[in-house]
Design a protein around this motif. Structure first.
Motif, PDB file in Angstrom:
ATOM      1  N   LEU A 242       6.568   7.247 -13.566  1.00  0.00           N
ATOM      2  CA  LEU A 242       5.438   7.688 -12.744  1.00  0.00           C
ATOM      3  C   LEU A 242       4.784   6.514 -12.026  1.00  0.00           C
ATOM      4  CD1 LEU A 242       3.682   9.911 -11.707  1.00  0.00           C
ATOM      5  CD2 LEU A 242       2.415   9.907 -13.861  1.00  0.00           C
ATOM      6  N   LEU A 243       4.737   5.359 -12.671  1.00  0.00           N
ATOM      7  CA  LEU A 243       4.198   4.176 -11.997  1.00  0.00           C
ATOM      8  C   LEU A 243       5.091   3.774 -10.824  1.00  0.00           C
ATOM      9  CD1 LEU A 243       2.978   2.087 -15.057  1.00  0.00           C
ATOM     10  CD2 LEU A 243       1.547   3.053 -13.251  1.00  0.00           C
ATOM     11  N   LYS A 244       6.402   3.979 -10.955  1.00  0.00           N
ATOM     12  CA  LYS A 244       7.289   3.740  -9.809  1.00  0.00           C
ATOM     13  C   LYS A 244       6.946   4.699  -8.670  1.00  0.00           C
ATOM     14  CE  LYS A 244      11.649   2.973  -9.999  1.00  0.00           C
ATOM     15  NZ  LYS A 244      13.107   3.054 -10.273  1.00  0.00           N
ATOM     16  N   ALA A 245       6.694   5.960  -9.000  1.00  0.00           N
ATOM     17  CA  ALA A 245       6.300   6.925  -7.967  1.00  0.00           C
ATOM     18  C   ALA A 245       5.016   6.474  -7.282  1.00  0.00           C
ATOM     19  CB  ALA A 245       6.118   8.307  -8.595  1.00  0.00           C
ATOM     20  N   ARG A 246       4.087   5.960  -8.077  1.00  0.00           N
ATOM     21  CA  ARG A 246       2.815   5.465  -7.515  1.00  0.00           C
ATOM     22  C   ARG A 246       3.062   4.290  -6.568  1.00  0.00           C
ATOM     23  NH1 ARG A 246      -2.068   3.454 -11.512  1.00  0.00           N
ATOM     24  NH2 ARG A 246      -3.039   1.882 -10.146  1.00  0.00           N
ATOM     25  N   ALA A 247       3.955   3.375  -6.943  1.00  0.00           N
ATOM     26  CA  ALA A 247       4.253   2.233  -6.081  1.00  0.00           C
ATOM     27  C   ALA A 247       4.931   2.691  -4.792  1.00  0.00           C
ATOM     28  CB  ALA A 247       5.136   1.234  -6.834  1.00  0.00           C
ATOM     29  N   TYR A 248       5.889   3.605  -4.908  1.00  0.00           N
ATOM     30  CA  TYR A 248       6.543   4.123  -3.698  1.00  0.00           C
ATOM     31  C   TYR A 248       5.552   4.897  -2.828  1.00  0.00           C
ATOM     32  CZ  TYR A 248      11.314   2.838  -5.027  1.00  0.00           C
ATOM     33  OH  TYR A 248      12.464   2.141  -5.323  1.00  0.00           O
ATOM     34  N   TYR A 249       4.609   5.587  -3.463  1.00  0.00           N
ATOM     35  CA  TYR A 249       3.555   6.281  -2.715  1.00  0.00           C
ATOM     36  C   TYR A 249       2.780   5.287  -1.859  1.00  0.00           C
ATOM     37  CZ  TYR A 249      -0.948   8.674  -1.983  1.00  0.00           C
ATOM     38  OH  TYR A 249      -2.084   9.204  -1.436  1.00  0.00           O
ATOM     39  N   GLN A 250       2.368   4.186  -2.473  1.00  0.00           N
ATOM     40  CA  GLN A 250       1.605   3.186  -1.734  1.00  0.00           C
ATOM     41  C   GLN A 250       2.442   2.544  -0.630  1.00  0.00           C
ATOM     42  OE1 GLN A 250      -1.537   2.786  -1.949  1.00  0.00           O
ATOM     43  NE2 GLN A 250      -1.938   3.909  -3.847  1.00  0.00           N
ATOM     44  N   LEU A 251       3.757   2.488  -0.826  1.00  0.00           N
ATOM     45  CA  LEU A 251       4.648   1.935   0.195  1.00  0.00           C
ATOM     46  C   LEU A 251       4.919   2.919   1.332  1.00  0.00           C
ATOM     47  CD1 LEU A 251       7.265   0.142  -2.097  1.00  0.00           C
ATOM     48  CD2 LEU A 251       5.730  -0.975  -0.453  1.00  0.00           C
ATOM     49  N   GLY A 252       4.505   4.178   1.148  1.00  0.00           N
ATOM     50  CA  GLY A 252       4.758   5.186   2.172  1.00  0.00           C
ATOM     51  C   GLY A 252       6.166   5.717   2.156  1.00  0.00           C
ATOM     52  N   ASP A 253       6.874   5.531   1.042  1.00  0.00           N
ATOM     53  CA  ASP A 253       8.254   5.992   0.893  1.00  0.00           C
ATOM     54  C   ASP A 253       8.226   7.381   0.258  1.00  0.00           C
ATOM     55  OD1 ASP A 253      10.886   6.502   0.105  1.00  0.00           O
ATOM     56  OD2 ASP A 253      11.298   4.416  -0.428  1.00  0.00           O
ATOM     57  N   ALA A 254       8.190   8.402   1.083  1.00  0.00           N
ATOM     58  CA  ALA A 254       8.035   9.772   0.587  1.00  0.00           C
ATOM     59  C   ALA A 254       9.240  10.221  -0.233  1.00  0.00           C
ATOM     60  CB  ALA A 254       7.816  10.725   1.763  1.00  0.00           C
ATOM     61  N   VAL A 255      10.429   9.804   0.156  1.00  0.00           N
ATOM     62  CA  VAL A 255      11.632  10.241  -0.553  1.00  0.00           C
ATOM     63  C   VAL A 255      11.617   9.759  -1.998  1.00  0.00           C
ATOM     64  CG1 VAL A 255      14.142  10.043  -0.662  1.00  0.00           C
ATOM     65  CG2 VAL A 255      13.010  10.402   1.553  1.00  0.00           C
ATOM     66  N   ASN A 256      11.385   8.483  -2.190  1.00  0.00           N
ATOM     67  CA  ASN A 256      11.395   7.940  -3.549  1.00  0.00           C
ATOM     68  C   ASN A 256      10.137   8.315  -4.334  1.00  0.00           C
ATOM     69  OD1 ASN A 256      13.893   6.478  -4.054  1.00  0.00           O
ATOM     70  ND2 ASN A 256      13.275   5.173  -2.351  1.00  0.00           N
ATOM     71  N   ALA A 257       9.016   8.416  -3.652  1.00  0.00           N
ATOM     72  CA  ALA A 257       7.805   8.850  -4.345  1.00  0.00           C
ATOM     73  C   ALA A 257       8.004  10.242  -4.922  1.00  0.00           C
ATOM     74  CB  ALA A 257       6.616   8.830  -3.390  1.00  0.00           C
ATOM     75  N   SER A 258       8.598  11.129  -4.123  1.00  0.00           N
ATOM     76  CA  SER A 258       8.872  12.488  -4.586  1.00  0.00           C
ATOM     77  C   SER A 258       9.918  12.488  -5.693  1.00  0.00           C
ATOM     78  CB  SER A 258       9.351  13.347  -3.414  1.00  0.00           C
ATOM     79  OG  SER A 258       9.714  14.637  -3.843  1.00  0.00           O
ATOM     80  N   LYS A 259      10.955  11.675  -5.535  1.00  0.00           N
ATOM     81  CA  LYS A 259      12.035  11.617  -6.528  1.00  0.00           C
ATOM     82  C   LYS A 259      11.505  11.279  -7.911  1.00  0.00           C
ATOM     83  CE  LYS A 259      16.111   8.835  -7.694  1.00  0.00           C
ATOM     84  NZ  LYS A 259      17.009   7.733  -7.212  1.00  0.00           N
TER      85      LYS A 259
ATOM     86  N   LYS B  58      -4.195   3.683   9.999  1.00  0.00           N
ATOM     87  CA  LYS B  58      -3.110   2.992   9.289  1.00  0.00           C
ATOM     88  C   LYS B  58      -3.440   2.735   7.826  1.00  0.00           C
ATOM     89  CE  LYS B  58      -4.731  -1.551  10.941  1.00  0.00           C
ATOM     90  NZ  LYS B  58      -5.343  -1.968   9.679  1.00  0.00           N
ATOM     91  N   GLU B  59      -4.721   2.743   7.473  1.00  0.00           N
ATOM     92  CA  GLU B  59      -5.112   2.441   6.091  1.00  0.00           C
ATOM     93  C   GLU B  59      -5.015   3.648   5.163  1.00  0.00           C
ATOM     94  OE1 GLU B  59      -7.780   0.052   8.977  1.00  0.00           O
ATOM     95  OE2 GLU B  59      -7.167   2.164   8.707  1.00  0.00           O
ATOM     96  N   LEU B  60      -4.765   4.837   5.745  1.00  0.00           N
ATOM     97  CA  LEU B  60      -4.873   6.063   4.970  1.00  0.00           C
ATOM     98  C   LEU B  60      -3.554   6.827   4.885  1.00  0.00           C
ATOM     99  CD1 LEU B  60      -8.231   7.472   6.405  1.00  0.00           C
ATOM    100  CD2 LEU B  60      -7.909   6.117   4.321  1.00  0.00           C
ATOM    101  N   PHE B  61      -3.530   7.810   3.997  1.00  0.00           N
ATOM    102  CA  PHE B  61      -2.483   8.831   3.908  1.00  0.00           C
ATOM    103  C   PHE B  61      -1.088   8.258   4.196  1.00  0.00           C
ATOM    104  CE2 PHE B  61      -6.301  11.242   5.514  1.00  0.00           C
ATOM    105  CZ  PHE B  61      -6.653  11.758   4.287  1.00  0.00           C
ATOM    106  N   PRO B  62      -0.447   7.683   3.204  1.00  0.00           N
ATOM    107  CA  PRO B  62       0.798   6.924   3.452  1.00  0.00           C
ATOM    108  C   PRO B  62       1.939   7.692   4.071  1.00  0.00           C
ATOM    109  CG  PRO B  62       0.431   7.309   1.089  1.00  0.00           C
ATOM    110  CD  PRO B  62      -0.829   7.679   1.783  1.00  0.00           C
ATOM    111  N   PHE B  63       1.938   9.035   3.969  1.00  0.00           N
ATOM    112  CA  PHE B  63       3.074   9.806   4.489  1.00  0.00           C
ATOM    113  C   PHE B  63       2.797  10.438   5.844  1.00  0.00           C
ATOM    114  CE2 PHE B  63       3.485  10.638  -0.278  1.00  0.00           C
ATOM    115  CZ  PHE B  63       4.183   9.469  -0.485  1.00  0.00           C
ATOM    116  N   ILE B  64       1.562  10.380   6.299  1.00  0.00           N
ATOM    117  CA  ILE B  64       1.218  11.029   7.573  1.00  0.00           C
ATOM    118  C   ILE B  64       1.270  10.010   8.692  1.00  0.00           C
ATOM    119  CG2 ILE B  64      -0.659  12.107   8.890  1.00  0.00           C
ATOM    120  CD1 ILE B  64      -1.483  13.598   6.441  1.00  0.00           C
ATOM    121  N   GLN B  65       2.040  10.306   9.698  1.00  0.00           N
ATOM    122  CA  GLN B  65       2.201   9.408  10.846  1.00  0.00           C
ATOM    123  C   GLN B  65       1.302   9.826  11.994  1.00  0.00           C
ATOM    124  OE1 GLN B  65       4.083   6.714  10.389  1.00  0.00           O
ATOM    125  NE2 GLN B  65       4.453   7.492   8.303  1.00  0.00           N
TER     126      GLN B  65
END
Length: 471
Positions: A184-201, A464-471
């Motif tokens: 889950l901490l990996k998901a959190r890190a990927y979330y902060q990176l804006g990597d939706a695929v890995n965050a979801s995985k 740019k500072e918000l919502f990592p998956f929304i472009q």
């Protein structure tokens, strides 16, 4: 930050031996020759994790709209929010995060290698500590050195290191709860990176583990109390006051007996975050119905955490920076355009109140059903994040705010550049304590927030500072 080996040795030995006396005669060779050196070091890392979380939670909760400093000696300017690189509190936060990183690095490079009795479980804990230090560095700062007086790493670099270190911890761990927490901490890190695929995985990999919980533990008897508990409950003055619309979630930490022996832990990661991450991935992809279902499932997880009934009659939020805090069960408006809502401010003199030690929320399934647009669901999602993570040091990051590198580091490390000593404070963040401001209409029994910050975030969702998956 410079490494002070003797200080770190003492930290490990104090916890291992149960002794609270500093021993200046403990040297590196003496410590490393101890057959239990690795286990002692791991205990010291757990102590340092608690100290780090104390600084993280207190500092970031003040910066955010969750709490304001009513009458303590803690930062008087983080509420504004004003974040200066020369502020002692900025340096204190960096010191604790960097100390966790350097202690874990020494554990990996020296202590574990020098102790033939070291186990895989010991190594797992040290890798986790190192990973978590990098995760905090990536979430909370515009940048931090990744080594003693080394180059300043970007948040992305810290988060990528955290993932690699979590992989090492996962490769060693046989404990199911630890493995789920690291995932889950990996998901959190990927979330902060804006990597939706890995965050979801990685989030979906643990969504079935609805009781998942990893926490930092405190020890009041050995001078490691939960500082937030002191500010919220143990003190007779209740120095930190929550925004009135969050009043029902306070106190998250409390004691029912002797304060020194009843120090509540602070959550590092919990099952709820997997649902929050997945719901945001779905929402950002336009999958509104799927996101709504995930958030409804989340409500079940939160409900299952339960609550306790405590006596909080000594709560007196007035007499400090605010003298008009409502102390009875008045209605609340999230901003001037909102309808008045019940249940957010509690009447603590009427009897015991409900307290949530893990998670609580007033978002209901019917609220999710009524939300038909992406923005409406995004608003509820961030209300859920705020309410579920309150007093855990997470809200400031969701607001897009980051601390600068401290002046102490700048004066000693030539790698610190001008851009590193500027805090990240998005232009949509209200100043002059606006995030914590409210008015109280006593005649009509309604308290009104000056800003509904979740509405502000949604309005600025493309920042740019918000919502990592929304472009």
């Amino acid at each position: 930050m410079r490494r002070h080996f003797s200080r770190y040795i003492v930290i490990g030995l104090m916890t291992f031996s149960g002794c609270s006396v500093l021993n200046p005669n403990v040297t590196e060779p003496v410590f490393l020759s101890n057959e239990n050196a690795a286990k002692s070091w791991v205990n010291g890392l757990r102590r340092q994790l608690a100290l780090t979380m104390n600084q993280v939670v207190v500092s970031t909760e003040l910066v955010s709209d969750n709490y304001y400093n009513n009458r303590t000696l803690s930062s008087k300017v983080f509420d504004i929010p004003q974040i200066d690189y020369f502020d002692l509190d900025v340096n204190n936060l960096q010191v604790q995060v960097q100390r966790l990183r350097e202690m874990s690095e020494y554990g990996l490079s020296t202590v574990l290698k020098g102790d033939p009795t070291a186990t895989a479980a010991d190594s797992t804990e040290v890798y986790f500590s190192n990973a978590f230090a990098h995760l905090l560095s990536g979430e909370l700062f515009v940048g931090l050195p990744g080594s003693n007086l080394g180059p300043v790493l970007t948040p992305t670099q810290h988060l990528e290191r955290a993932i690699l270190l979590l992989d090492k911890a996962l490769a060693l761990s046989t404990n199911e709860n630890d493995r789920n927490a690291f995932t889950l901490l990996k998901a959190r890190a990927y979330y902060q990176l804006g990597d939706a695929v890995n965050a979801s995985k990685y989030a979906t990999a643990v969504m079935s583990k609805t009781t998942l919980l990893r926490q930092a533990k405190f020890d009041g008897l050995n001078n490691v109390p939960n500082d937030m508990q002191t500010y919220l409950y143990s003190s007779t003055n209740n120095e930190f006051a929550p925004l009135p619309r969050l009043d029902f979630l306070d106190p998250k930490y409390y004691h029912t007996g002797l304060a020194a022996t009843d120090q509540k832990p602070v959550t590092i990661t919990k099952a709820e975050e997997a649902y929050l991450i997945q719901a945001e991935v779905q929402l950002s992809a336009g999958q509104l119905d799927a996101s709504r279902v995930t958030m409804k499932q989340l409500l079940d997880v939160v409900s299952a955490r339960g609550s306790v009934s405590i006596d909080d009659k000594k709560e007196t939020r007035n007499g400090g920076n605010r003298k008009d805090y409502p102390l009875t069960a008045v209605k609340v408006k999230f901003d001037v355009s909102d309808n008045a809502r019940s249940g957010y401010v509690l009447d603590r003199q009427a009897g015991n109140i409900k307290a949530y030690t893990i998670s609580g929320t007033l978002v209901k399934a019917e609220d999710l059903d009524a939300a038909v647009s992406q923005d409406q669901l995004l608003y509820l999602l961030y209300r859920l994040r705020q309410e579920i993570f309150i007093a855990e040091g997470r809200r400031m990051t969701d607001l897009g705010i980051r601390f600068p590198v401290s002046q102490t580091e700048q004066l000693n490390n030539p790698n610190v550049k001008a851009e590193h000593i500027q805090a990240q404070l998005p232009g949509f963040i209200p100043l002059n304590r606006g995030m914590d401001d409210f008015t109280y209409d006593k005649d009509n029994g309604v308290v009104t927030m000056k800003y509904d910050m979740n509405a502000v975030l949604v309005k600025n969702k493309h920042a740019k500072e918000l919502f990592p998956f929304i472009q």
